[in-house]
Design a protein around this motif. Structure first.
Motif, short mmCIF file in Angstrom:
data_model
loop_
_atom_site.label_atom_id
_atom_site.label_comp_id
_atom_site.label_asym_id
_atom_site.label_seq_id
_atom_site.Cartn_x
_atom_site.Cartn_y
_atom_site.Cartn_z
N VAL A 190 0.84 -1.20 0.00
CA VAL A 190 0.00 0.00 0.00
C VAL A 190 0.87 1.25 0.00
O VAL A 190 0.58 2.23 -0.71
CB VAL A 190 -0.95 -0.01 1.21
N ALA A 191 1.95 1.22 0.76
CA ALA A 191 2.87 2.37 0.78
C ALA A 191 3.42 2.64 -0.61
O ALA A 191 3.55 3.80 -1.03
CB ALA A 191 4.01 2.11 1.77
N ARG A 192 3.73 1.58 -1.35
CA ARG A 192 4.23 1.76 -2.72
C ARG A 192 3.16 2.36 -3.61
O ARG A 192 3.44 3.24 -4.44
CB ARG A 192 4.71 0.42 -3.28
N ARG A 193 1.93 1.90 -3.47
CA ARG A 193 0.85 2.45 -4.29
C ARG A 193 0.61 3.93 -4.01
O ARG A 193 0.26 4.70 -4.91
CB ARG A 193 -0.44 1.64 -4.06
N LEU A 194 0.80 4.32 -2.75
CA LEU A 194 0.59 5.72 -2.37
C LEU A 194 1.86 6.56 -2.48
O LEU A 194 1.81 7.78 -2.28
CB LEU A 194 0.06 5.79 -0.94
N GLY A 195 2.97 5.92 -2.80
CA GLY A 195 4.24 6.65 -2.91
C GLY A 195 4.71 7.22 -1.59
O GLY A 195 5.29 8.32 -1.55
N LEU A 196 4.49 6.49 -0.49
CA LEU A 196 4.83 6.98 0.84
C LEU A 196 6.20 6.49 1.29
O LEU A 196 6.62 5.39 0.94
CB LEU A 196 3.77 6.54 1.86
N ARG A 197 6.85 7.30 2.10
CA ARG A 197 8.15 6.93 2.65
C ARG A 197 7.95 6.08 3.91
O ARG A 197 6.89 6.15 4.55
CB ARG A 197 8.95 8.19 2.99
N PRO A 198 8.97 5.32 4.30
CA PRO A 198 8.88 4.55 5.55
C PRO A 198 8.58 5.47 6.73
O PRO A 198 9.10 6.59 6.82
CB PRO A 198 10.27 3.91 5.68
N GLY A 199 7.70 5.02 7.62
CA GLY A 199 7.34 5.81 8.78
C GLY A 199 6.11 6.67 8.58
O GLY A 199 5.61 7.29 9.53
N SER A 200 5.60 6.72 7.34
CA SER A 200 4.39 7.52 7.08
C SER A 200 3.17 6.84 7.68
O SER A 200 3.12 5.62 7.84
CB SER A 200 4.19 7.70 5.57
N LEU A 201 2.16 7.64 7.99
CA LEU A 201 0.92 7.11 8.52
C LEU A 201 -0.21 7.28 7.51
O LEU A 201 -0.20 8.20 6.68
CB LEU A 201 0.54 7.84 9.82
N THR A 202 -1.17 6.39 7.59
CA THR A 202 -2.36 6.49 6.75
C THR A 202 -3.60 6.41 7.64
O THR A 202 -3.57 5.86 8.73
CB THR A 202 -2.45 5.34 5.72
N MET A 203 -4.69 6.99 7.14
CA MET A 203 -5.99 6.79 7.75
C MET A 203 -6.60 5.58 7.06
O MET A 203 -6.91 5.63 5.86
CB MET A 203 -6.89 8.01 7.58
N ARG A 204 -6.71 4.49 7.79
CA ARG A 204 -7.27 3.26 7.22
C ARG A 204 -8.73 3.14 7.65
O ARG A 204 -9.05 3.25 8.82
CB ARG A 204 -6.50 2.05 7.71
N THR A 205 -9.60 2.92 6.66
CA THR A 205 -11.02 2.73 6.95
C THR A 205 -11.44 1.36 6.43
O THR A 205 -11.17 1.02 5.28
CB THR A 205 -11.89 3.81 6.29
N ARG A 206 -12.05 0.59 7.30
CA ARG A 206 -12.51 -0.75 6.96
C ARG A 206 -14.01 -0.72 6.80
O ARG A 206 -14.73 -0.23 7.68
CB ARG A 206 -12.11 -1.75 8.05
N TYR A 207 -14.51 -1.20 5.66
CA TYR A 207 -15.93 -1.23 5.38
C TYR A 207 -16.40 -2.67 5.19
O TYR A 207 -15.69 -3.50 4.61
CB TYR A 207 -16.25 -0.47 4.09
N VAL A 208 -17.60 -2.95 5.66
CA VAL A 208 -18.26 -4.22 5.39
C VAL A 208 -19.65 -3.89 4.84
O VAL A 208 -20.45 -3.22 5.51
CB VAL A 208 -18.40 -5.09 6.65
N LEU A 209 -19.92 -4.32 3.62
CA LEU A 209 -21.22 -4.11 3.00
C LEU A 209 -22.04 -5.39 3.15
O LEU A 209 -21.57 -6.48 2.78
CB LEU A 209 -21.06 -3.76 1.51
N CYS A 210 -23.24 -5.25 3.71
CA CYS A 210 -24.10 -6.42 3.95
C CYS A 210 -25.38 -6.29 3.14
O CYS A 210 -25.90 -5.19 2.94
CB CYS A 210 -24.44 -6.53 5.43
N ALA A 211 -25.89 -7.41 2.66
CA ALA A 211 -27.17 -7.48 1.96
C ALA A 211 -28.06 -8.44 2.73
O ALA A 211 -27.73 -9.61 2.88
CB ALA A 211 -26.99 -7.96 0.52
#
Length: 272
Positions: free
Chosen positions: A143-164
């Motif tokens: 994920v860091a590579r996809r976002l082009g982030l350096r080591p030690g960077s932080l992200t806001m991670r959001t987890r979603y669950v879609l239910c039917a």
């Protein structure tokens, strides 16, 4: 039935697969046992066991302890309708069941509200609900590579669950660089004045214009945690959609979207 140069179990597998697909063995029918396969096809125990294992892995049969193996009832197939880029927790709307052949061209996605909840668009589908939770974390290396982030960077991670109808049908993990949104009203995707409005609108509110969305789609075995949430057998195939929102060539958000491959199709509508 194959040639004499085929691995022995492939001859058995091909014939049983044909009998299932042609309806000679109907859903719910008992599949020949290991001993019956050995006697019918003149193969060894290893070949018989391997053929049954492959059929089970393909989702064509299911084993019932103490009873044997049976042709599996195919799940109702639904379309996951693309075109919900504004809703990261519900990136694919759930459309109606796919009938024999093809689905109606005008099938409407379910859950048309801004948060991906509510009844199906035609009133006939299951009610969609969405759960979410967010936290600040260091991103995984990929994920860091996809976002082009350096080591030690932080992200806001959001987890979603879609239910039917109360059953989980879709998982999504979204990551945004904290350096972009910290201290702004959109720092947490599901909080503040633009809660649930999606990456494009939220980023625009802080002066970042998303001008491209990319998606890489693949199939892989479900991870143990994913299988538990989606109600799948461990290792069952899932569709993985790696989606990224870009602004000026830089990814400002990326997400992993996971749905069960068995019983779902992704539908894209592309204006021309």
């Amino acid at each position: 039935m194959g040639t004499s140069t085929d691995p022995v179990y492939l001859r058995v597998l091909e014939d049983l697969r044909h009998r299932i697909s042609s309806g000679l063995l109907e859903p719910g029918a008992r599949v020949p046992s290991r001993n019956a396969i050995i006697a019918r096809y003149g193969v060894g125990e290893t070949a018989a066991k391997h053929a049954l294992a492959v059929l089970a892995a393909e989702g064509l049969i299911e084993a019932r302890p103490g009873s044997g193996s049976y042709v599996r009832h195919a799940p109702v197939t639904r379309y996951l309708e693309h075109g919900r880029l504004g809703h990261p927790g519900s990136p694919f709307g759930l459309a109606g069941p796919v009938p024999a052949g093809t689905a109606p061209a005008g099938a409407a996605p379910a859950g048309t509200g801004p948060a991906g909840t509510g009844p199906a668009g035609d009133g006939a589908g299951p009610r969609l609900t969405r759960e979410h939770e967010a936290d600040r974390v260091p991103p995984p290396p990929a994920v860091a590579r996809r976002l082009g982030l350096r080591p030690g960077s932080l992200t806001m991670r959001t987890r979603y669950v879609l239910c039917a109808g109360g059953a989980a049908v879709q998982l999504a993990l979204s990551w945004e660089p904290v350096s972009l949104t910290a201290g702004t009203p959109v720092a947490v995707p599901e909080e503040g004045p633009l809660a649930g409005r999606g990456v494009i609108e939220r980023m625009k509110a802080i002066g970042i214009i998303v001008d491209q969305v990319t998606e890489d789609i693949s199939v892989r075995p479900a991870l143990r945690a994913e299988a538990a949430v989606l109600g799948l057998a461990p290792g069952a195939p899932v569709l993985l959609v790696e989606r990224s929102h870009l602004a000026g060539g830089r990814a400002v958000e990326t997400a992993d979207i996971v749905v069960a491959a068995d019983g779902h199709r992704l539908r894209y509508r592309i204006p021309v």
